[in-house]
Design a protein around this motif. Sequence first.
Motif, mmCIF file in Angstrom:
data_model
loop_
_atom_site.group_PDB
_atom_site.id
_atom_site.type_symbol
_atom_site.label_atom_id
_atom_site.label_comp_id
_atom_site.label_asym_id
_atom_site.label_seq_id
_atom_site.Cartn_x
_atom_site.Cartn_y
_atom_site.Cartn_z
ATOM 1 N N ILE A 124 52.121 -24.487 35.826
ATOM 2 C CA ILE A 124 53.529 -24.538 36.211
ATOM 3 C C ILE A 124 53.577 -24.511 37.730
ATOM 4 O O ILE A 124 52.936 -23.664 38.364
ATOM 5 N N ALA A 125 54.318 -25.442 38.323
ATOM 6 C CA ALA A 125 54.254 -25.627 39.773
ATOM 7 C C ALA A 125 55.643 -25.667 40.396
ATOM 8 O O ALA A 125 56.623 -26.046 39.748
ATOM 9 N N THR A 126 55.696 -25.313 41.654
ATOM 10 C CA THR A 126 56.939 -25.430 42.410
ATOM 11 C C THR A 126 57.085 -26.846 42.957
ATOM 12 O O THR A 126 56.129 -27.627 42.997
ATOM 13 N N GLU A 187 61.737 -20.207 44.027
ATOM 14 C CA GLU A 187 62.229 -18.871 43.685
ATOM 15 C C GLU A 187 62.210 -18.603 42.180
ATOM 16 O O GLU A 187 62.389 -17.456 41.748
ATOM 17 N N GLU A 188 61.955 -19.627 41.376
ATOM 18 C CA GLU A 188 61.936 -19.459 39.920
ATOM 19 C C GLU A 188 60.526 -19.356 39.347
ATOM 20 O O GLU A 188 60.362 -19.095 38.148
ATOM 21 N N LEU A 189 59.512 -19.549 40.188
ATOM 22 C CA LEU A 189 58.145 -19.660 39.670
ATOM 23 C C LEU A 189 57.696 -18.401 38.935
ATOM 24 O O LEU A 189 57.247 -18.476 37.782
ATOM 25 N N ASP A 190 57.791 -17.251 39.573
ATOM 26 C CA ASP A 190 57.263 -16.030 38.960
ATOM 27 C C ASP A 190 57.963 -15.709 37.646
ATOM 28 O O ASP A 190 57.308 -15.389 36.642
ATOM 29 N N ASP A 191 59.291 -15.788 37.633
ATOM 30 C CA ASP A 191 60.031 -15.470 36.409
ATOM 31 C C ASP A 191 59.712 -16.460 35.294
ATOM 32 O O ASP A 191 59.589 -16.071 34.120
ATOM 33 N N VAL A 193 56.914 -18.251 34.870
ATOM 34 C CA VAL A 193 55.549 -18.025 34.384
ATOM 35 C C VAL A 193 55.484 -16.773 33.517
ATOM 36 O O VAL A 193 54.848 -16.772 32.450
ATOM 37 N N LEU A 194 56.143 -15.710 33.938
ATOM 38 C CA LEU A 194 56.128 -14.481 33.141
ATOM 39 C C LEU A 194 56.814 -14.682 31.792
ATOM 40 O O LEU A 194 56.364 -14.141 30.773
ATOM 41 N N ALA A 195 57.888 -15.465 31.766
ATOM 42 C CA ALA A 195 58.579 -15.726 30.505
ATOM 43 C C ALA A 195 57.683 -16.508 29.545
ATOM 44 O O ALA A 195 57.635 -16.216 28.338
ATOM 45 N N VAL A 196 56.968 -17.499 30.067
ATOM 46 C CA VAL A 196 56.044 -18.268 29.227
ATOM 47 C C VAL A 196 54.911 -17.369 28.738
ATOM 48 O O VAL A 196 54.526 -17.405 27.563
ATOM 49 N N ALA A 197 54.373 -16.549 29.638
ATOM 50 C CA ALA A 197 53.280 -15.653 29.259
ATOM 51 C C ALA A 197 53.719 -14.667 28.185
ATOM 52 O O ALA A 197 52.978 -14.400 27.223
ATOM 53 N N GLU A 198 54.921 -14.137 28.327
ATOM 54 C CA GLU A 198 55.434 -13.174 27.348
ATOM 55 C C GLU A 198 55.560 -13.820 25.971
ATOM 56 O O GLU A 198 55.254 -13.204 24.944
#
Length: 244
Positions: A124-126, A187-191, A193-198
């Motif tokens: 997932i990339a910016t 600004e959306e990258l971390d959220d 990625v964490l949502a996909v990981a969860e």
Amino acid sequence: MTQPFVDYDKPLNGVASISLNRPEALNAINMAMRDDLWTFIQAARLDPDVRVLIFRGEGPRAFSAGADISEFGSAPSLHESREARRQRDLWALLEDLPIPTIAALHGFCFGAGIELPLYCDLRIATENTQIGLPEVTLGYIPSAGGTQLMPRIAPPGAASGLILSGDPIDADQALRWGIIHRVVAPEELDDTVLAVAERLAVADPAVTAALKRSIRRGLDLSMSAAIRRDTQTARRLANRLSDR
């Protein structure tokens, strides 16, 4: 006490994160970082509570600009260098990892800085991400799997052009070629990625591991042999459920 160049933490239940933390050098991967990466990937692999592993790069400019070329030729001997790689084969460890892996990409992703993500299951990339294998312009070849991974992910003709020219591409082109799976605002990258990981972390680890083996190993088999292997795997998993 020196600042570690690779960080390891668990931001969510079932999720571990490895961060390249050398932003002043665009997260260029030196030998110490290779050792730390191997150690932390192995730690995630052996931890039964870790079901998803994320790779990140600290700083605003790069996931990683690649290997630290200032260290090229600095090993005490060629034999020692090869022996160290054999004992701690970072790339083989990544390839055989049974848990899903996600690369969170931004900025420069060059050389080893895109080869590492190519071993991951999702990228997932910016919007500001640039991807390239510039080794040809430096007089050598991608040595961490880029020449083999890229043509298995991108269209072979596109991959050849990328490897032979050394020219970078932007996130939109990488998305069209299937090198990355999603493009988001920085600004959306971390959220994201964490949502996909969860979401991935709730899956049965045995099923996830079987899926990864099927996808990876099936590429080296004929279609009929790969389907037979999947049938055997499905039967084994079904028997496991019936025995519960």
